[in-house]
Structure formats: C-alpha cells, structure tokens
Design a protein around this motif. Structure first.
Motif, PDB file in Angstrom:
ATOM      1  N   THR A  99       3.627  24.718   5.631  1.00 17.40           N
ATOM      2  CA  THR A  99       3.576  24.998   7.064  1.00 17.40           C
ATOM      3  C   THR A  99       3.637  23.702   7.868  1.00 17.40           C
ATOM      4  OG1 THR A  99       2.256  26.973   6.625  1.00 17.40           O
ATOM      5  CG2 THR A  99       2.245  26.146   8.870  1.00 17.40           C
ATOM      6  N   ALA A 100       2.931  22.663   7.418  1.00 21.12           N
ATOM      7  CA  ALA A 100       2.972  21.363   8.096  1.00 21.12           C
ATOM      8  C   ALA A 100       4.372  20.760   8.015  1.00 21.12           C
ATOM      9  CB  ALA A 100       1.942  20.419   7.488  1.00 21.12           C
ATOM     10  N   GLU A 101       4.995  20.842   6.837  1.00 21.81           N
ATOM     11  CA  GLU A 101       6.362  20.328   6.690  1.00 21.81           C
ATOM     12  C   GLU A 101       7.330  21.090   7.572  1.00 21.81           C
ATOM     13  OE1 GLU A 101       7.280  20.496   2.534  1.00 21.81           O
ATOM     14  OE2 GLU A 101       6.011  18.777   2.033  1.00 21.81           O
ATOM     15  N   LYS A 102       7.138  22.403   7.672  1.00 20.56           N
ATOM     16  CA  LYS A 102       8.005  23.224   8.524  1.00 20.56           C
ATOM     17  C   LYS A 102       7.866  22.788   9.974  1.00 20.56           C
ATOM     18  CE  LYS A 102       8.705  27.930  10.150  1.00 20.56           C
ATOM     19  NZ  LYS A 102       8.146  29.267  10.226  1.00 20.56           N
ATOM     20  N   ALA A 103       6.639  22.537  10.424  1.00 20.91           N
ATOM     21  CA  ALA A 103       6.420  22.085  11.808  1.00 20.91           C
ATOM     22  C   ALA A 103       7.107  20.734  12.048  1.00 20.91           C
ATOM     23  CB  ALA A 103       4.927  21.998  12.095  1.00 20.91           C
ATOM     24  N   GLN A 104       6.985  19.809  11.069  1.00 17.27           N
ATOM     25  CA  GLN A 104       7.644  18.512  11.202  1.00 17.27           C
ATOM     26  C   GLN A 104       9.161  18.670  11.276  1.00 17.27           C
ATOM     27  OE1 GLN A 104       6.229  16.310   7.815  1.00 17.27           O
ATOM     28  NE2 GLN A 104       4.496  15.414   8.947  1.00 17.27           N
ATOM     29  N   LEU A 105       9.697  19.523  10.430  1.00 16.13           N
ATOM     30  CA  LEU A 105      11.147  19.741  10.432  1.00 16.13           C
ATOM     31  C   LEU A 105      11.599  20.390  11.740  1.00 16.13           C
ATOM     32  CD1 LEU A 105      11.745  20.896   6.754  1.00 16.13           C
ATOM     33  CD2 LEU A 105      12.393  18.713   7.784  1.00 16.13           C
ATOM     34  N   GLU A 106      10.817  21.307  12.255  1.00 17.32           N
ATOM     35  CA  GLU A 106      11.167  21.921  13.535  1.00 17.32           C
ATOM     36  C   GLU A 106      11.141  20.891  14.658  1.00 17.32           C
ATOM     37  OE1 GLU A 106       8.397  25.182  13.785  1.00 17.32           O
ATOM     38  OE2 GLU A 106       9.746  26.559  12.746  1.00 17.32           O
ATOM     39  N   ASP A 107      10.156  19.966  14.613  1.00 16.25           N
ATOM     40  CA  ASP A 107      10.112  18.890  15.603  1.00 16.25           C
ATOM     41  C   ASP A 107      11.337  17.990  15.487  1.00 16.25           C
ATOM     42  OD1 ASP A 107       7.701  19.833  16.555  1.00 16.25           O
ATOM     43  OD2 ASP A 107       6.470  18.344  15.484  1.00 16.25           O
ATOM     44  N   GLN A 108      11.726  17.682  14.250  1.00 20.68           N
ATOM     45  CA  GLN A 108      12.917  16.860  14.050  1.00 20.68           C
ATOM     46  C   GLN A 108      14.161  17.566  14.549  1.00 20.68           C
ATOM     47  OE1 GLN A 108      13.078  15.802   9.895  1.00 20.68           O
ATOM     48  NE2 GLN A 108      11.717  14.036  10.155  1.00 20.68           N
ATOM     49  N   VAL A 109      14.260  18.859  14.285  1.00 20.21           N
ATOM     50  CA  VAL A 109      15.413  19.628  14.757  1.00 20.21           C
ATOM     51  C   VAL A 109      15.468  19.605  16.279  1.00 20.21           C
ATOM     52  CG1 VAL A 109      16.361  21.964  14.942  1.00 20.21           C
ATOM     53  CG2 VAL A 109      15.677  21.086  12.724  1.00 20.21           C
ATOM     54  N   ALA A 110      14.313  19.786  16.914  1.00 20.32           N
ATOM     55  CA  ALA A 110      14.273  19.752  18.380  1.00 20.32           C
ATOM     56  C   ALA A 110      14.677  18.372  18.897  1.00 20.32           C
ATOM     57  CB  ALA A 110      12.880  20.123  18.871  1.00 20.32           C
ATOM     58  N   SER A 111      14.190  17.320  18.240  1.00 26.37           N
ATOM     59  CA  SER A 111      14.530  15.954  18.643  1.00 26.37           C
ATOM     60  C   SER A 111      16.025  15.692  18.464  1.00 26.37           C
ATOM     61  CB  SER A 111      13.722  14.964  17.812  1.00 26.37           C
ATOM     62  OG  SER A 111      14.107  13.649  18.095  1.00 26.37           O
ATOM     63  N   PHE A 112      16.553  16.101  17.324  1.00 24.29           N
ATOM     64  CA  PHE A 112      17.983  15.914  17.073  1.00 24.29           C
ATOM     65  C   PHE A 112      18.830  16.725  18.047  1.00 24.29           C
ATOM     66  CE2 PHE A 112      17.018  14.878  12.370  1.00 24.29           C
ATOM     67  CZ  PHE A 112      16.821  13.543  12.678  1.00 24.29           C
ATOM     68  N   SER A 113      18.367  17.897  18.398  1.00 27.34           N
ATOM     69  CA  SER A 113      19.106  18.716  19.361  1.00 27.34           C
ATOM     70  C   SER A 113      19.141  18.034  20.722  1.00 27.34           C
ATOM     71  CB  SER A 113      18.460  20.094  19.494  1.00 27.34           C
ATOM     72  OG  SER A 113      18.586  20.812  18.293  1.00 27.34           O
ATOM     73  N   LYS A 114      18.018  17.430  21.112  1.00 30.41           N
ATOM     74  CA  LYS A 114      17.981  16.717  22.389  1.00 30.41           C
ATOM     75  C   LYS A 114      18.925  15.525  22.359  1.00 30.41           C
ATOM     76  CE  LYS A 114      14.771  14.555  25.650  1.00 30.41           C
ATOM     77  NZ  LYS A 114      15.755  13.646  26.129  1.00 30.41           N
ATOM     78  N   VAL A 115      18.901  14.766  21.265  1.00 28.79           N
ATOM     79  CA  VAL A 115      19.795  13.613  21.128  1.00 28.79           C
ATOM     80  C   VAL A 115      21.254  14.081  21.157  1.00 28.79           C
ATOM     81  CG1 VAL A 115      20.570  11.808  19.531  1.00 28.79           C
ATOM     82  CG2 VAL A 115      18.126  12.158  19.937  1.00 28.79           C
ATOM     83  N   ARG A 116      21.540  15.177  20.456  1.00 30.72           N
ATOM     84  CA  ARG A 116      22.906  15.712  20.442  1.00 30.72           C
ATOM     85  C   ARG A 116      23.344  16.113  21.845  1.00 30.72           C
ATOM     86  NH1 ARG A 116      23.141  21.251  18.289  1.00 30.72           N
ATOM     87  NH2 ARG A 116      22.672  21.607  20.474  1.00 30.72           N
TER      88      ARG A 116
END
Length: 136
Positions: free
Chosen positions: A48-65
């Motif tokens: 669950t913690a890894e999933k939250a981190q990955l979701e944060d990374q996805v959100a960050s990458f989406s913003k950068v994109r």
C-alpha cells in the motif's frame, strides 16, 4: 440399511457441529496461522505504501508532461509565427529587389540608345565671328 442410517446420522451430526462451531466462532488461532496473517498484513502495508509512492510519482510525471506539452505548444506557435514572418520578409525582399532592378533599368540607358559624347558638347563661343554693330 442400518449402515446407511448410521452414516446419515453421522453426517447430520457433523454438519450440525460444524454449523454450531462456525456460528459461535473459533477463538483459537494456531500460531503458524497467526504468523502468516501478520506477515500478509505487513506485506499489504508495504504494498500500500509503495502504491501511494507510485501514484505520487505518476501525478508528478503527469504534471511534468503537461508542462512540457505546454512548452512544446508555445514553441510550435512561435515557430509558425517566425516562419510566417520569414516568408513575409522574403516576399518583401523580393519585391524590393524587383523595384531596384526596375529603377536601375530606367536610370541606365539601353545599349542601343544614343549616348551623349564629347563631340556633342556645346561649341566654343570664342570662334564665332563678331557681329558688326550698326551705327546710328
């Protein structure tokens, strides 16, 4: 026939006993089963913690994109504007060169036209005969 009744009674008794145990609940958990449940809970928390981190990374990458896409759109628009400006400047340059060529053709006589020469210069006034003045 007596054996089948005994088997039926035994099955019925087992079913009633299992129903009673499952309805009343079982408070005893074997230690191995408890350890396995705790291990699964720990793994679930980790995942669950890894999933939250990955979701944060996805959100960050989406913003950068999205930011990069906005930059690409701005640069594409600027490129189109500059290309149009270059085209207009090239057209203006071509027109200016054509006007210059026309003005040079008008100012410069054609090779077959008469050119003023040294012979056509005004005659010297000193060689004229003096005109006699009439006396009164």
């Amino acid at each position: 026939m007596i054996q089948t009744m005994t088997v039926r009674n035994l099955i019925a008794a087992a079913a009633i006993t299992l129903s009673a145990v499952s309805l009343s609940g079982c408070d005893y958990w074997p230690p191995a089963l408890q350890a396995q449940v705790e291990q699964l809970r720990a793994e679930l928390q980790t995942v669950t913690a890894e999933k939250a981190q990955l979701e944060d990374q996805v959100a960050s990458f989406s913003k950068v994109r999205d930011d990069l896409q906005a930059q690409v759109d701005d640069l594409t628009k600027a490129n189109r504007d500059k290309s149009a400006m270059i085209g207009n400047l090239q057209n203006s340059l071509t027109l200016a060169q054509e006007r210059l060529a026309k003005s040079l053709k008008v100012a410069t006589p054609k090779p077959g036209a008469a050119k003023p020469s040294a012979k056509a210069a005004p005659k010297d006034q000193t060689k004229k005969k003096p005109v006699a003045k009439a006396a009164h």
